[in-house]
Design a protein around this motif. Structure first.
Motif, PDB file in Angstrom:
ATOM      1  N   LEU A 182      -4.622 -11.397  47.228  1.00  0.00           N
ATOM      2  CA  LEU A 182      -6.035 -11.922  47.391  1.00  0.00           C
ATOM      3  C   LEU A 182      -5.582 -12.011  48.736  1.00  0.00           C
ATOM      4  O   LEU A 182      -5.440 -12.862  49.360  1.00  0.00           O
ATOM      5  CB  LEU A 182      -6.476 -12.251  46.455  1.00  0.00           C
ATOM      6  CG  LEU A 182      -8.121 -12.709  46.042  1.00  0.00           C
ATOM      7  CD1 LEU A 182      -8.569 -11.675  46.555  1.00  0.00           C
ATOM      8  CD2 LEU A 182      -8.405 -13.848  45.563  1.00  0.00           C
ATOM      9  N   ARG A 183      -6.891 -12.182  49.650  1.00  0.00           N
ATOM     10  CA  ARG A 183      -7.135 -11.785  50.754  1.00  0.00           C
ATOM     11  C   ARG A 183      -8.944 -12.033  50.523  1.00  0.00           C
ATOM     12  O   ARG A 183      -9.124 -11.136  50.659  1.00  0.00           O
ATOM     13  CB  ARG A 183      -7.008 -11.007  51.911  1.00  0.00           C
ATOM     14  CG  ARG A 183      -5.744 -10.969  52.417  1.00  0.00           C
ATOM     15  CD  ARG A 183      -4.994 -10.333  53.462  1.00  0.00           C
ATOM     16  NE  ARG A 183      -5.958 -10.733  54.589  1.00  0.00           N
ATOM     17  CZ  ARG A 183      -6.494 -10.351  55.672  1.00  0.00           C
ATOM     18  NH1 ARG A 183      -7.189  -8.963  56.096  1.00  0.00           N
ATOM     19  NH2 ARG A 183      -7.358 -10.926  56.769  1.00  0.00           N
TER      20      ARG A 183
ATOM     21  N   GLY B  23     -17.777  -1.700  50.713  1.00  0.00           N
ATOM     22  CA  GLY B  23     -18.005  -0.502  49.667  1.00  0.00           C
ATOM     23  C   GLY B  23     -17.322  -0.653  48.457  1.00  0.00           C
ATOM     24  O   GLY B  23     -17.149  -0.462  47.426  1.00  0.00           O
ATOM     25  N   ALA B  24     -15.688  -1.451  48.678  1.00  0.00           N
ATOM     26  CA  ALA B  24     -15.330  -1.945  48.078  1.00  0.00           C
ATOM     27  C   ALA B  24     -15.374  -3.185  46.462  1.00  0.00           C
ATOM     28  O   ALA B  24     -15.030  -2.555  45.195  1.00  0.00           O
ATOM     29  CB  ALA B  24     -13.543  -2.734  48.667  1.00  0.00           C
ATOM     30  N   LEU B  25     -15.942  -4.024  47.317  1.00  0.00           N
ATOM     31  CA  LEU B  25     -16.844  -4.266  45.962  1.00  0.00           C
ATOM     32  C   LEU B  25     -18.049  -4.138  45.322  1.00  0.00           C
ATOM     33  O   LEU B  25     -18.347  -4.154  43.902  1.00  0.00           O
ATOM     34  CB  LEU B  25     -17.776  -5.283  46.747  1.00  0.00           C
ATOM     35  CG  LEU B  25     -15.988  -6.845  46.904  1.00  0.00           C
ATOM     36  CD1 LEU B  25     -17.502  -7.156  48.135  1.00  0.00           C
ATOM     37  CD2 LEU B  25     -15.883  -7.442  46.165  1.00  0.00           C
TER      38      LEU B  25
ATOM     39  N   THR C  81     -14.016  -1.432  38.893  1.00  0.00           N
ATOM     40  CA  THR C  81     -13.378  -1.780  38.465  1.00  0.00           C
ATOM     41  C   THR C  81     -11.668  -2.912  39.549  1.00  0.00           C
ATOM     42  O   THR C  81     -11.347  -2.978  40.067  1.00  0.00           O
ATOM     43  CB  THR C  81     -12.263  -0.614  38.525  1.00  0.00           C
ATOM     44  OG1 THR C  81     -13.164   0.550  36.932  1.00  0.00           O
ATOM     45  CG2 THR C  81     -10.868  -0.311  38.209  1.00  0.00           C
ATOM     46  N   ARG C  82     -12.540  -2.355  40.988  1.00  0.00           N
ATOM     47  CA  ARG C  82     -12.531  -3.220  42.188  1.00  0.00           C
ATOM     48  C   ARG C  82     -12.318  -4.452  41.799  1.00  0.00           C
ATOM     49  O   ARG C  82     -11.769  -5.323  41.813  1.00  0.00           O
ATOM     50  CB  ARG C  82     -12.628  -2.679  43.477  1.00  0.00           C
ATOM     51  CG  ARG C  82     -11.675  -0.728  43.253  1.00  0.00           C
ATOM     52  CD  ARG C  82     -12.214  -0.971  44.811  1.00  0.00           C
ATOM     53  NE  ARG C  82     -13.368  -0.443  45.254  1.00  0.00           N
ATOM     54  CZ  ARG C  82     -13.474   1.117  45.097  1.00  0.00           C
ATOM     55  NH1 ARG C  82     -13.455   2.023  44.703  1.00  0.00           N
ATOM     56  NH2 ARG C  82     -15.242   1.463  45.200  1.00  0.00           N
TER      57      ARG C  82
ATOM     58  N   LEU D 286      -9.229  -1.204  48.811  1.00  0.00           N
ATOM     59  CA  LEU D 286      -9.193  -2.573  48.503  1.00  0.00           C
ATOM     60  C   LEU D 286      -8.381  -3.337  49.602  1.00  0.00           C
ATOM     61  O   LEU D 286      -8.718  -3.793  50.802  1.00  0.00           O
ATOM     62  CB  LEU D 286      -9.016  -3.592  47.443  1.00  0.00           C
ATOM     63  CG  LEU D 286      -9.639  -4.290  46.217  1.00  0.00           C
ATOM     64  CD1 LEU D 286      -8.429  -4.093  44.383  1.00  0.00           C
ATOM     65  CD2 LEU D 286     -10.618  -4.193  46.170  1.00  0.00           C
ATOM     66  N   GLU D 287      -7.100  -2.390  50.282  1.00  0.00           N
ATOM     67  CA  GLU D 287      -6.767  -2.901  51.341  1.00  0.00           C
ATOM     68  C   GLU D 287      -7.216  -2.826  52.226  1.00  0.00           C
ATOM     69  O   GLU D 287      -7.232  -3.244  53.433  1.00  0.00           O
ATOM     70  CB  GLU D 287      -4.788  -2.129  51.004  1.00  0.00           C
ATOM     71  CG  GLU D 287      -3.907  -2.727  52.196  1.00  0.00           C
ATOM     72  CD  GLU D 287      -2.384  -2.039  51.566  1.00  0.00           C
ATOM     73  OE1 GLU D 287      -2.116  -2.582  52.449  1.00  0.00           O
ATOM     74  OE2 GLU D 287      -2.555  -0.858  51.176  1.00  0.00           O
ATOM     75  N   ASN D 288      -7.392  -1.620  52.496  1.00  0.00           N
ATOM     76  CA  ASN D 288      -8.092  -0.659  54.167  1.00  0.00           C
ATOM     77  C   ASN D 288      -9.721  -1.559  54.067  1.00  0.00           C
ATOM     78  O   ASN D 288      -9.379  -1.924  55.401  1.00  0.00           O
ATOM     79  CB  ASN D 288      -9.135   0.593  53.726  1.00  0.00           C
ATOM     80  CG  ASN D 288      -7.664   1.765  53.457  1.00  0.00           C
ATOM     81  OD1 ASN D 288      -6.374   1.311  53.847  1.00  0.00           O
ATOM     82  ND2 ASN D 288      -8.125   2.736  53.184  1.00  0.00           N
TER      83      ASN D 288
END
Length: 117
Positions: free
Chosen positions: A79-80, A18-20, A24-25, A60-62
Motif C-alpha cells: 500500500l502507498r 477512478g481506482a477508488l 473490489t479495489r 491501483l499501481e497506475n
C-alpha cells in the motif's frame, strides 16, 4: 459564497478516484493496510481469477496507490497511502462548503422556529 476551483492540484487525482471507485479495489487496499500480500493472498476473499485480481492491481499501481516488488518468484503488493492524502485534501475543500451550507440551514430553521412562536 466562496468560489470553488475545479483545477486539480494533482494531475493523478482522476486516476486515484477512478481506482477508488471500484469496491473490489477498495477491498484490496483494505487488505493491504494490514501488510504486503501476493496476488494469491489478495484473490482469496474474492470469487475471481488471479488474472482479474492482477488487472485490479494494475489499476491501483497506475494510480500510485500500490507498489509491486519482486521477491524471488513472488510479486507482493504494498500500500502507498500518499495519493489518498491528496484525494482527502481535495475533498476537504468541499467540507468547507457543506459546513457553511449546514450552518446557513441551521440559521434558517432557527429563524423559522422564531416566526412560529
Amino acid at each position: 459564497m466562496e468560489q470553488i476551483s475545479y483545477a486539480q492540484p494533482n494531475p493523478n487525482l482522476d486516476a486515484v478516484f477512478g481506482a477508488l471507485a471500484d469496491p473490489t479495489r477498495r477491498a484490496i487496499l483494505a487488505q493491504l493496510s494490514g501488510g504486503d500480500a501476493s496476488v494469491n493472498e489478495l484473490a482469496k476473499p474474492f470469487e475471481m481469477s488471479q488474472p482479474a485480481i492482477s488487472k485490479h492491481l494494475k489499476v491501483l499501481e497506475n494510480a500510485g496507490l500500490i507498489d509491486r516488488a519482486i521477491d524471488k518468484q513472488r510479486r507482493p503488493a504494498r500500500l502507498r497511502a500518499a495519493p489518498m492524502a491528496d484525494a482527502v485534501a481535495w475533498l476537504e475543500e468541499f467540507k468547507k462548503f457543506w459546513t457553511g451550507s449546514f450552518d446557513q440551514l441551521d440559521d434558517l430553521l432557527e429563524e423559522l422556529k422564531q416566526g412560529d412562536t
